[in-house]
Design a protein around this motif. Structure first.
Motif, PDB file in Angstrom:
ATOM      1  N   ALA A 127     -38.417   2.038 -57.196  1.00  0.00           N
ATOM      2  CA  ALA A 127     -37.812   2.172 -56.092  1.00  0.00           C
ATOM      3  C   ALA A 127     -37.513   3.398 -55.570  1.00  0.00           C
ATOM      4  O   ALA A 127     -37.687   3.859 -54.243  1.00  0.00           O
ATOM      5  CB  ALA A 127     -36.302   1.490 -56.128  1.00  0.00           C
ATOM      6  N   PHE A 198     -44.591  -8.604 -45.138  1.00  0.00           N
ATOM      7  CA  PHE A 198     -44.234  -7.270 -46.008  1.00  0.00           C
ATOM      8  C   PHE A 198     -43.486  -6.241 -45.197  1.00  0.00           C
ATOM      9  O   PHE A 198     -43.894  -6.038 -43.906  1.00  0.00           O
ATOM     10  CB  PHE A 198     -45.632  -6.537 -46.344  1.00  0.00           C
ATOM     11  N   ASP A 199     -42.253  -5.702 -45.727  1.00  0.00           N
ATOM     12  CA  ASP A 199     -41.480  -4.984 -45.104  1.00  0.00           C
ATOM     13  C   ASP A 199     -40.742  -4.126 -45.980  1.00  0.00           C
ATOM     14  O   ASP A 199     -39.581  -3.987 -46.328  1.00  0.00           O
ATOM     15  CB  ASP A 199     -40.225  -5.768 -44.295  1.00  0.00           C
ATOM     16  N   PRO A 200     -41.814  -2.923 -46.753  1.00  0.00           N
ATOM     17  CA  PRO A 200     -41.151  -2.219 -47.679  1.00  0.00           C
ATOM     18  C   PRO A 200     -40.320  -1.259 -47.415  1.00  0.00           C
ATOM     19  O   PRO A 200     -40.213  -0.716 -46.147  1.00  0.00           O
ATOM     20  CB  PRO A 200     -42.373  -1.548 -48.290  1.00  0.00           C
ATOM     21  N   MET A 201     -39.414  -0.840 -48.069  1.00  0.00           N
ATOM     22  CA  MET A 201     -38.560   0.414 -47.786  1.00  0.00           C
ATOM     23  C   MET A 201     -39.377   1.575 -47.295  1.00  0.00           C
ATOM     24  O   MET A 201     -40.477   1.599 -47.922  1.00  0.00           O
ATOM     25  CB  MET A 201     -37.565   0.853 -48.972  1.00  0.00           C
ATOM     26  N   PHE A 234     -33.953   6.055 -44.231  1.00  0.00           N
ATOM     27  CA  PHE A 234     -34.103   5.308 -45.519  1.00  0.00           C
ATOM     28  C   PHE A 234     -34.130   3.981 -45.195  1.00  0.00           C
ATOM     29  O   PHE A 234     -32.726   3.483 -45.008  1.00  0.00           O
ATOM     30  CB  PHE A 234     -33.533   5.808 -46.667  1.00  0.00           C
ATOM     31  N   MET A 235     -35.059   3.267 -44.723  1.00  0.00           N
ATOM     32  CA  MET A 235     -34.701   1.856 -44.131  1.00  0.00           C
ATOM     33  C   MET A 235     -36.280   1.029 -44.200  1.00  0.00           C
ATOM     34  O   MET A 235     -37.081   1.724 -44.409  1.00  0.00           O
ATOM     35  CB  MET A 235     -34.047   1.626 -42.845  1.00  0.00           C
ATOM     36  N   PRO A 236     -36.111  -0.133 -44.121  1.00  0.00           N
ATOM     37  CA  PRO A 236     -37.417  -0.870 -44.222  1.00  0.00           C
ATOM     38  C   PRO A 236     -38.384  -0.563 -42.953  1.00  0.00           C
ATOM     39  O   PRO A 236     -37.793  -0.021 -41.767  1.00  0.00           O
ATOM     40  CB  PRO A 236     -36.961  -2.498 -43.914  1.00  0.00           C
ATOM     41  N   LYS A 239     -37.479  -1.326 -39.482  1.00  0.00           N
ATOM     42  CA  LYS A 239     -36.255  -0.778 -38.820  1.00  0.00           C
ATOM     43  C   LYS A 239     -36.666   0.671 -38.331  1.00  0.00           C
ATOM     44  O   LYS A 239     -35.981   1.180 -37.487  1.00  0.00           O
ATOM     45  CB  LYS A 239     -34.958  -0.775 -39.884  1.00  0.00           C
ATOM     46  N   TYR A 277     -46.610  -1.628 -49.796  1.00  0.00           N
ATOM     47  CA  TYR A 277     -45.606  -1.279 -51.128  1.00  0.00           C
ATOM     48  C   TYR A 277     -44.929  -0.022 -50.810  1.00  0.00           C
ATOM     49  O   TYR A 277     -45.380   0.937 -49.894  1.00  0.00           O
ATOM     50  CB  TYR A 277     -46.669  -0.957 -52.180  1.00  0.00           C
ATOM     51  N   PRO A 278     -43.793  -0.025 -51.404  1.00  0.00           N
ATOM     52  CA  PRO A 278     -42.934   1.184 -51.217  1.00  0.00           C
ATOM     53  C   PRO A 278     -43.419   2.416 -52.022  1.00  0.00           C
ATOM     54  O   PRO A 278     -44.093   2.431 -53.106  1.00  0.00           O
ATOM     55  CB  PRO A 278     -41.557   1.048 -51.820  1.00  0.00           C
TER      56      PRO A 278
ATOM     57  N   THR B 126     -40.624  -9.048 -49.582  1.00  0.00           N
ATOM     58  CA  THR B 126     -39.473  -8.809 -48.788  1.00  0.00           C
ATOM     59  C   THR B 126     -38.015  -9.233 -49.046  1.00  0.00           C
ATOM     60  O   THR B 126     -36.997  -8.331 -49.382  1.00  0.00           O
ATOM     61  CB  THR B 126     -39.742  -9.299 -47.409  1.00  0.00           C
ATOM     62  N   ASN B 140     -37.233   2.006 -62.849  1.00  0.00           N
ATOM     63  CA  ASN B 140     -36.465   1.232 -62.090  1.00  0.00           C
ATOM     64  C   ASN B 140     -35.370   0.417 -63.098  1.00  0.00           C
ATOM     65  O   ASN B 140     -33.953   0.269 -63.069  1.00  0.00           O
ATOM     66  CB  ASN B 140     -37.064   0.003 -61.619  1.00  0.00           C
TER      67      ASN B 140
END
Lengths: 295, 285
Positions: A127, A198-201, A234-236, A239, A277-278, B126, B140
């Protein structure tokens, strides 16, 4: 303190020169180097020199300008029409050459701007990525490949390692106030294509935060090694796009790019896993050791 | 049981439940970053509340879940839930997470360690990030254990052979990694078992046909014959049992680096969960 900045006529070169000259505390003398013609005139605290980091002649600078304390190596070229070999010469060999000279002439600190893209976007990324994570960015893209190679050279350069502190600043994708840059090429229009489902950070960093990180890295004497430099955002991804005043447009992957070539602009060829992917980084080390706190 | 009100169907429609859930997430053990909207794993109150509202509906009205032994869960501090796992959709994990969020006196958000291939599945990836679930990589996992989160693992893992209704509730051999972390970080283990999950998606046979990130293509009595409708699980009755916490780390503190010892401990845990499961199902062990 005398600071040599390569790439001083570039976007961040100009901002950084200005920031260091107007910084309070011990006076900083800046020597700016660039291959491009410079339009800024020097004065007593600032000197511009025309020079090419790849050429042998750049060594004369170290002989004639007196003792230099810090080298900030901003010179790089990521224009899309550069051949793979030219890109390597500028971005990798240029870095190696400046490192060698800095070590030879007793420079105390060498600061290199890297990027969080060197970690690569992978489905099993943590993460928040720490500095010791392997650099697994996609080597098929020449700009990413060269960043990784230059970053590794800085990490492993050993001849003067005990005398010279090498600082690597891995910034997250930069959103330039004045436009330009890879992120702006991606978010060109009002509608920004993203991958459906898909909406990674995602992290971005603004100009002022980047400059602050460089200022701190220059000032803090014990700065050493690689530092992740996140910004306050730090957001998706969706956003982030809204935050920048645009609209995300979810599309199936094949409508966004074809084998890394962006369908919405010929100016962008990249690894599009960065939208999937993040690859967010942990800024704890920079916070603790440099006092860098973007929020 | 906590202060979960008895919601009517209309409460799910008019936002009452969502507000209740959002409140519980805000008051849970999630630590949000400075701007207050996301935690380090990408948990988002808004997104998580939406999904958990749907899950609460499933929990209350569809699967009619009953929790047993809620008092065995730590009110605060670390805990590792180890559970049996039904194939395909992780409905069992979702129900455990929902139950703990809405029924505990002081809400906690469970951190399930999920297989990395989830992040390749559209929409699921998501959902996983927004609800604060965690991709199973060393960094993690170390983080959730250090944070003292309530962690959920399914140690039969993706390597387990695909289940079908002909060998349901068969407990494959456990992997070892989770136990090393539990020993190192002095984490009590709560053996957990879920019944009803395997009836919800009755796999007749799994075909090795990777599709959209899934490893197998399951054939059920209704999938793929009814198309996407065939993915709707059957409304089987769920029961979730939390056993008494086991403190392996007390006797085996130094054994984390000894794989043979870890294997022994894991096998012991496997047997305990198996007998819990047998008891719950009323079958002979």
């Amino acid at each position: 303190m005398r600071v040599l900045i390569t790439g001083a006529s570039g976007y961040f070169g100009k901002l950084l020169v200005h920031a260091l000259r107007s910084d309070t505390g011990d006076k900083i003398d800046v020597i700016g180097v660039d291959v491009r013609e410079t339009h800024t005139r020097g004065d007593d605290t600032m000197k511009f020199v025309s020079g090419d980091t790849r050429k042998k002649r750049i060594e004369d600078l170290f002989k004639t300008e007196g003792k230099i304390d810090v080298v900030i190596h901003l010179a790089r070229d990521s224009s899309p029409d550069l051949s793979s070999d030219q890109s390597m010469m500028t971005n990798v060999y240029g870095t190696f050459h400046m490192l060698e000279l800095a070590e030879k002439y007793g420079v105390k600190k060498f600061i290199f701007p890297s990027s969080s893209i060197v970690y690569g976007a992978h489905m099993d990324n943590p993460a928040l990525i720490k500095e010791d994570h392997p650099l697994l960015g996609n080597r098929d893209v020449k700009t990413i490949r060269d960043r990784i190679e230059a970053d590794l050279i800085c990490q492993t350069y050993s001849p003067g390692a005990d005398k010279m502190n090498i600082v690597i600043l891995r910034t997250v994708p930069i959103w330039r106030t004045a436009g330009g840059g890879t992120l702006a090429r991606y978010m060109k229009g009002e509608l920004v294509p993203v991958f459906l489902g898909f909406d990674p950070m995602f992290q971005i960093i603004y100009d002022d935060e980047v400059i602050e990180a460089f200022r701190l890295a220059t000032r803090i004497e014990d700065a050493r090694g690689a530092y992740n430099i996140p910004g306050r955002i730090f957001m998706p991804l969706s956003k982030v796009i809204k935050h920048l005043g645009k609209k995300p447009l979810p599309l199936p992957e094949f409508l966004v790019h074809k084998k890394g070539q962006y369908r919405w602009s010929s100016q962008l060829r990249f690894d599009f896993n960065y939208l999937k992917y993040p690859f967010c980084v942990d800024g704890t080390k920079a916070k603790e050791e440099l006092g860098y706190n973007p929020s | 049981m906590g202060d979960m009100p008895d919601f009517k169907i209309k409460d799910f429609m008019n936002g009452t439940v969502k507000e209740f859930i959002a409140d519980r997430i805000r008051n849970s053990d999630v630590v949000f970053t400075d701007n207050g909207e996301y935690d380090e794993f990408g948990t988002e109150v808004e997104g998580a509340a939406d999904f958990f509202t749907f899950l609460t509906f499933m929990y209350k009205k569809y699967f009619r879940v009953d929790l047993h032994g809620l008092g065995n869960l730590p009110v605060e501090g670390p805990g590792l839930l180890v559970s049996n796992h039904a194939p395909i959709l992780p409905i069992d994990g979702m129900m455990i997470g929902t139950g703990i969020l809405i029924e505990m006196e002081k809400p906690r958000l469970i951190r399930a360690i999920v297989n990395r291939s989830i992040s390749d599945i559209p929409f699921f990836s998501t959902l996983m990030y927004r609800t604060g679930q965690v991709i199973g990589c060393d960094e993690n996992v170390r983080r959730v254990f250090e944070n003292g989160n309530l962690v959920l693992v399914f140690p039969t893992g993706a390597e387990g052979r695909p289940h079908s209704i002909f060998n349901k509730y068969h407990l494959d051999k456990f992997t070892l990694g989770f136990m090393e972390y539990a020993l190192r970080h002095r984490t009590p283990i709560i053996p957990t078992c879920v019944t009803g999950s395997e009836e919800a998606a009755m796999t007749l046979v799994g075909i090795d046909l990777p599709l959209a990130g899934f490893k197998h293509l399951p054939l059920t009595p209704i999938f793929p014959w009814l198309g996407p409708l065939g993915l709707v699980p059957f409304p089987s009755k769920f029961d979730i049992y939390f056993g008494e916490p086991i403190h392996y780390y007390k006797d085996h503190a130094g054994d984390a680096d000894n794989p043979e010892k870890v294997r022994e401990i894991v096998d012991d845990l496997h047997d305990r969960i198996k007998s819990m499961l047998d008891k719950a199902l009323g079958r002979e062990s």
